[in-house]
Design a protein around this motif. Structure first.
Motif, PDB file in Angstrom:
ATOM      1  N   ASN A  92      -5.015   4.085 -11.045  1.00 39.56           N
ATOM      2  CA  ASN A  92      -6.374   4.392 -10.611  1.00 39.56           C
ATOM      3  C   ASN A  92      -7.359   4.330 -11.787  1.00 39.56           C
ATOM      4  O   ASN A  92      -8.189   5.223 -11.991  1.00 39.56           O
ATOM      5  N   ARG A 124      -4.381  -0.343  -9.872  1.00 37.40           N
ATOM      6  CA  ARG A 124      -4.248   0.380  -8.603  1.00 37.40           C
ATOM      7  C   ARG A 124      -3.302   1.568  -8.747  1.00 37.40           C
ATOM      8  O   ARG A 124      -3.585   2.662  -8.251  1.00 37.40           O
ATOM      9  N   ILE A 148       2.346   1.748  -3.493  1.00 39.65           N
ATOM     10  CA  ILE A 148       1.329   2.212  -4.445  1.00 39.65           C
ATOM     11  C   ILE A 148       1.022   3.691  -4.221  1.00 39.65           C
ATOM     12  O   ILE A 148       0.887   4.472  -5.177  1.00 39.65           O
ATOM     13  N   ASP A 177       0.815  -1.212   0.000  1.00 37.37           N
ATOM     14  CA  ASP A 177       0.000   0.000   0.000  1.00 37.37           C
ATOM     15  C   ASP A 177       0.851   1.267   0.000  1.00 37.37           C
ATOM     16  O   ASP A 177       0.545   2.237  -0.707  1.00 37.37           O
TER      17      ASP A 177
END
Length: 239
Positions: free
Chosen positions: A128, A125, A13, A10
Protein backbone atom coordinates in the motif's frame (compact mmCIF):
# COMPACT_ATOMS: atom_id res chain seq x y z
CA UNK A 1 4.56 -13.96 -17.86
CA UNK A 2 6.92 -14.36 -14.92
CA UNK A 3 4.30 -14.28 -12.16
CA UNK A 4 2.01 -17.04 -10.98
CA UNK A 5 -1.33 -15.27 -11.46
CA UNK A 6 -2.96 -17.32 -8.69
CA UNK A 7 -0.65 -15.59 -6.22
CA UNK A 8 -1.50 -12.00 -7.16
CA UNK A 9 -5.31 -11.90 -7.35
CA UNK A 10 -7.37 -9.54 -5.20
CA UNK A 11 -8.02 -12.19 -2.54
CA UNK A 12 -4.31 -12.99 -2.30
CA UNK A 13 -3.34 -9.32 -2.02
CA UNK A 14 -5.94 -8.87 0.74
CA UNK A 15 -4.44 -11.79 2.65
CA UNK A 16 -0.88 -10.47 2.24
CA UNK A 17 -1.91 -7.11 3.66
CA UNK A 18 -3.53 -8.83 6.61
CA UNK A 19 -0.39 -10.85 7.31
CA UNK A 20 1.75 -7.72 7.10
CA UNK A 21 -0.37 -6.01 9.75
CA UNK A 22 -0.03 -8.99 12.07
CA UNK A 23 3.68 -9.77 11.71
CA UNK A 24 6.76 -8.41 13.49
CA UNK A 25 8.74 -7.51 11.54
CA UNK A 26 6.25 -6.62 8.84
CA UNK A 27 6.90 -9.43 6.37
CA UNK A 28 5.29 -12.13 4.26
CA UNK A 29 6.53 -15.37 2.71
CA UNK A 30 5.08 -16.34 -0.68
CA UNK A 31 5.92 -19.72 -2.16
CA UNK A 32 5.70 -20.37 -5.92
CA UNK A 33 5.22 -16.70 -6.73
CA UNK A 34 7.06 -17.00 -10.05
CA UNK A 35 6.73 -19.29 -13.06
CA UNK A 36 8.79 -22.37 -12.29
CA UNK A 37 10.06 -23.25 -15.77
CA UNK A 38 11.56 -19.81 -16.30
CA UNK A 39 13.22 -19.80 -12.89
CA UNK A 40 14.81 -23.16 -13.65
CA UNK A 41 16.45 -21.60 -16.71
CA UNK A 42 17.76 -18.79 -14.51
CA UNK A 43 19.28 -21.36 -12.14
CA UNK A 44 21.12 -22.94 -15.10
CA UNK A 45 22.80 -19.60 -15.79
CA UNK A 46 23.76 -19.07 -12.15
CA UNK A 47 25.64 -22.36 -12.06
CA UNK A 48 28.28 -21.00 -14.47
CA UNK A 49 31.27 -20.32 -12.22
CA UNK A 50 32.76 -17.61 -14.45
CA UNK A 51 29.87 -15.24 -13.75
CA UNK A 52 30.65 -14.59 -10.08
CA UNK A 53 32.88 -12.26 -8.08
CA UNK A 54 33.43 -12.05 -4.33
CA UNK A 55 31.77 -9.10 -2.61
CA UNK A 56 32.70 -7.86 0.86
CA UNK A 57 30.98 -5.35 3.16
CA UNK A 58 31.96 -3.95 6.54
CA UNK A 59 29.72 -1.99 8.85
CA UNK A 60 31.86 1.09 8.21
CA UNK A 61 31.97 0.79 4.41
CA UNK A 62 30.31 -1.19 1.63
CA UNK A 63 32.15 -2.76 -1.33
CA UNK A 64 35.52 -2.73 0.40
CA UNK A 65 38.65 -3.96 -1.37
CA UNK A 66 40.95 -6.68 -0.06
CA UNK A 67 43.21 -4.25 1.78
CA UNK A 68 40.29 -2.60 3.58
CA UNK A 69 38.88 -6.04 4.38
CA UNK A 70 42.12 -7.20 5.96
CA UNK A 71 42.37 -4.02 8.00
CA UNK A 72 38.84 -4.45 9.37
CA UNK A 73 38.49 -6.59 12.47
CA UNK A 74 36.18 -9.61 12.54
CA UNK A 75 33.39 -7.72 14.30
CA UNK A 76 33.36 -5.10 11.52
CA UNK A 77 32.88 -7.63 8.70
CA UNK A 78 29.24 -8.44 8.01
CA UNK A 79 29.05 -9.72 4.41
CA UNK A 80 31.23 -12.04 2.37
CA UNK A 81 29.43 -13.55 -0.63
CA UNK A 82 29.53 -13.73 -4.41
CA UNK A 83 27.68 -11.29 -6.64
CA UNK A 84 26.59 -12.15 -10.18
CA UNK A 85 28.44 -10.30 -12.94
CA UNK A 86 25.80 -9.08 -15.37
CA UNK A 87 28.22 -8.55 -18.25
CA UNK A 88 30.37 -11.66 -17.82
CA UNK A 89 30.66 -13.77 -21.01
CA UNK A 90 29.40 -17.32 -20.94
CA UNK A 91 32.08 -19.85 -20.03
CA UNK A 92 30.59 -22.38 -22.46
CA UNK A 93 31.87 -22.23 -26.02
CA UNK A 94 30.55 -25.62 -27.13
CA UNK A 95 27.67 -26.37 -29.49
CA UNK A 96 25.26 -25.46 -26.69
CA UNK A 97 26.49 -21.85 -26.75
CA UNK A 98 23.28 -20.54 -28.31
CA UNK A 99 21.18 -22.15 -25.61
CA UNK A 100 23.41 -20.68 -22.89
CA UNK A 101 23.21 -17.27 -24.54
CA UNK A 102 19.42 -17.39 -24.59
CA UNK A 103 19.32 -18.51 -20.97
CA UNK A 104 21.67 -15.70 -20.00
CA UNK A 105 19.27 -13.30 -21.62
CA UNK A 106 16.51 -14.83 -19.51
CA UNK A 107 18.55 -14.17 -16.36
CA UNK A 108 18.98 -10.54 -17.39
CA UNK A 109 15.33 -10.29 -18.35
CA UNK A 110 14.25 -11.46 -14.92
CA UNK A 111 16.32 -8.80 -13.17
CA UNK A 112 14.79 -6.16 -15.45
CA UNK A 113 11.32 -7.58 -14.80
CA UNK A 114 11.77 -7.17 -11.04
CA UNK A 115 12.22 -3.43 -11.59
CA UNK A 116 9.59 -3.12 -14.31
CA UNK A 117 6.09 -1.70 -14.61
CA UNK A 118 4.39 -5.06 -13.98
CA UNK A 119 6.10 -6.33 -10.84
CA UNK A 120 6.69 -3.11 -8.93
CA UNK A 121 2.97 -2.20 -8.97
CA UNK A 122 2.24 -5.63 -7.44
CA UNK A 123 4.58 -4.79 -4.56
CA UNK A 124 2.96 -1.36 -4.31
CA UNK A 125 -0.45 -3.01 -3.92
CA UNK A 126 0.78 -5.41 -1.26
CA UNK A 127 2.49 -2.75 0.85
CA UNK A 128 0.00 0.00 0.00
CA UNK A 129 2.74 2.42 -1.04
CA UNK A 130 3.86 3.79 -4.40
CA UNK A 131 7.24 2.34 -5.32
CA UNK A 132 9.32 4.05 -7.97
CA UNK A 133 12.85 4.28 -9.33
CA UNK A 134 12.33 7.93 -10.22
CA UNK A 135 14.86 9.13 -7.65
CA UNK A 136 17.11 6.06 -7.57
CA UNK A 137 20.49 6.89 -9.09
CA UNK A 138 21.30 3.35 -10.27
CA UNK A 139 18.26 1.04 -10.12
CA UNK A 140 20.11 -1.92 -11.64
CA UNK A 141 22.55 -2.19 -8.74
CA UNK A 142 19.59 -2.68 -6.39
CA UNK A 143 18.50 -5.98 -7.94
CA UNK A 144 20.92 -8.85 -8.49
CA UNK A 145 21.75 -12.50 -7.89
CA UNK A 146 23.93 -13.57 -4.98
CA UNK A 147 25.36 -16.86 -3.79
CA UNK A 148 26.83 -18.11 -0.52
CA UNK A 149 29.34 -20.91 -0.03
CA UNK A 150 30.36 -22.64 3.22
CA UNK A 151 33.04 -20.00 3.93
CA UNK A 152 30.75 -17.04 3.25
CA UNK A 153 28.47 -15.20 5.65
CA UNK A 154 25.84 -12.50 6.06
CA UNK A 155 25.95 -11.26 9.66
CA UNK A 156 23.24 -9.30 11.45
CA UNK A 157 22.39 -6.00 9.79
CA UNK A 158 19.51 -3.68 8.92
CA UNK A 159 18.38 -2.61 5.45
CA UNK A 160 16.59 0.52 6.61
CA UNK A 161 18.07 3.16 4.31
CA UNK A 162 16.02 6.39 4.12
CA UNK A 163 13.09 5.99 1.73
CA UNK A 164 13.56 2.26 1.32
CA UNK A 165 10.12 0.71 1.68
CA UNK A 166 10.40 -2.92 0.60
CA UNK A 167 13.11 -5.57 0.51
CA UNK A 168 12.67 -8.74 -1.50
CA UNK A 169 14.54 -12.02 -1.20
CA UNK A 170 13.83 -14.80 -3.69
CA UNK A 171 15.51 -18.16 -3.25
CA UNK A 172 16.68 -20.30 -6.16
CA UNK A 173 17.89 -23.45 -4.40
CA UNK A 174 16.58 -26.59 -6.05
CA UNK A 175 16.08 -29.60 -3.74
CA UNK A 176 17.56 -27.76 -0.75
CA UNK A 177 18.41 -30.11 2.11
CA UNK A 178 16.85 -29.25 5.48
CA UNK A 179 20.23 -29.78 7.16
CA UNK A 180 22.22 -27.58 4.77
CA UNK A 181 21.73 -24.36 6.77
CA UNK A 182 21.45 -21.00 5.03
CA UNK A 183 18.20 -19.97 6.72
CA UNK A 184 17.18 -16.31 6.82
CA UNK A 185 16.70 -15.18 10.43
CA UNK A 186 14.80 -12.07 11.52
CA UNK A 187 15.55 -10.71 14.99
CA UNK A 188 11.79 -10.44 15.61
CA UNK A 189 10.19 -9.10 18.78
CA UNK A 190 11.35 -9.88 22.33
CA UNK A 191 14.09 -12.20 21.03
CA UNK A 192 11.49 -14.37 19.26
CA UNK A 193 13.45 -15.03 16.11
CA UNK A 194 11.76 -15.88 12.80
CA UNK A 195 13.62 -18.52 10.81
CA UNK A 196 12.88 -19.02 7.10
CA UNK A 197 14.49 -21.85 5.08
CA UNK A 198 15.74 -20.79 1.60
CA UNK A 199 13.50 -23.06 -0.49
CA UNK A 200 13.30 -22.80 -4.27
CA UNK A 201 10.86 -20.15 -5.54
CA UNK A 202 10.22 -18.85 -2.04
CA UNK A 203 9.85 -15.08 -1.92
CA UNK A 204 10.28 -13.09 1.30
CA UNK A 205 9.03 -9.50 1.30
CA UNK A 206 9.56 -7.20 4.26
CA UNK A 207 9.49 -3.59 5.38
CA UNK A 208 13.04 -2.83 6.59
CA UNK A 209 11.93 0.09 8.75
CA UNK A 210 9.79 -2.04 11.09
CA UNK A 211 10.62 -3.49 14.47
CA UNK A 212 12.59 -6.71 14.43
CA UNK A 213 13.60 -6.47 10.76
CA UNK A 214 17.31 -6.81 11.54
CA UNK A 215 18.37 -10.08 9.96
CA UNK A 216 21.19 -12.46 9.13
CA UNK A 217 21.83 -15.78 7.39
CA UNK A 218 22.69 -18.98 9.22
CA UNK A 219 26.00 -20.46 8.14
CA UNK A 220 25.99 -23.27 5.60
CA UNK A 221 26.78 -26.74 6.87
CA UNK A 222 30.32 -27.68 5.81
CA UNK A 223 29.08 -31.16 4.93
CA UNK A 224 27.48 -29.50 1.88
CA UNK A 225 30.68 -27.82 0.71
CA UNK A 226 29.91 -28.60 -2.93
CA UNK A 227 26.69 -26.57 -2.90
CA UNK A 228 25.86 -22.87 -3.09
CA UNK A 229 22.89 -20.98 -1.71
CA UNK A 230 21.44 -18.79 -4.49
CA UNK A 231 19.06 -15.88 -4.18
CA UNK A 232 17.89 -12.65 -5.74
CA UNK A 233 17.94 -9.58 -3.52
CA UNK A 234 16.03 -6.47 -4.53
CA UNK A 235 15.44 -3.17 -2.73
CA UNK A 236 12.65 -0.70 -3.50
CA UNK A 237 12.00 2.95 -2.67
CA UNK A 238 8.97 5.20 -2.52
CA UNK A 239 8.77 8.66 -4.12
Amino acid sequence: MWLNEKKIGDAAIFQYRKLLRQSIPKHIVIDSLFEQTKLDKVVTVLQQSSCWQTQKHTYSGLYVDDQQWQQANKEQRFVQRDVWLRNAPSANTSSTHNTNYLNANIAHDFLAYLRGNEFMPVLSRIFNVTLTDMNVADPAINTNYFRLGPNDFVAEHADDSPGREVCMLLYLNQEWDAHAGGELVFAGKNAQQIIIPPLHNRCVLFDPSTEGSEHWVNSLNTQYADRFRYNVTSWYWSK
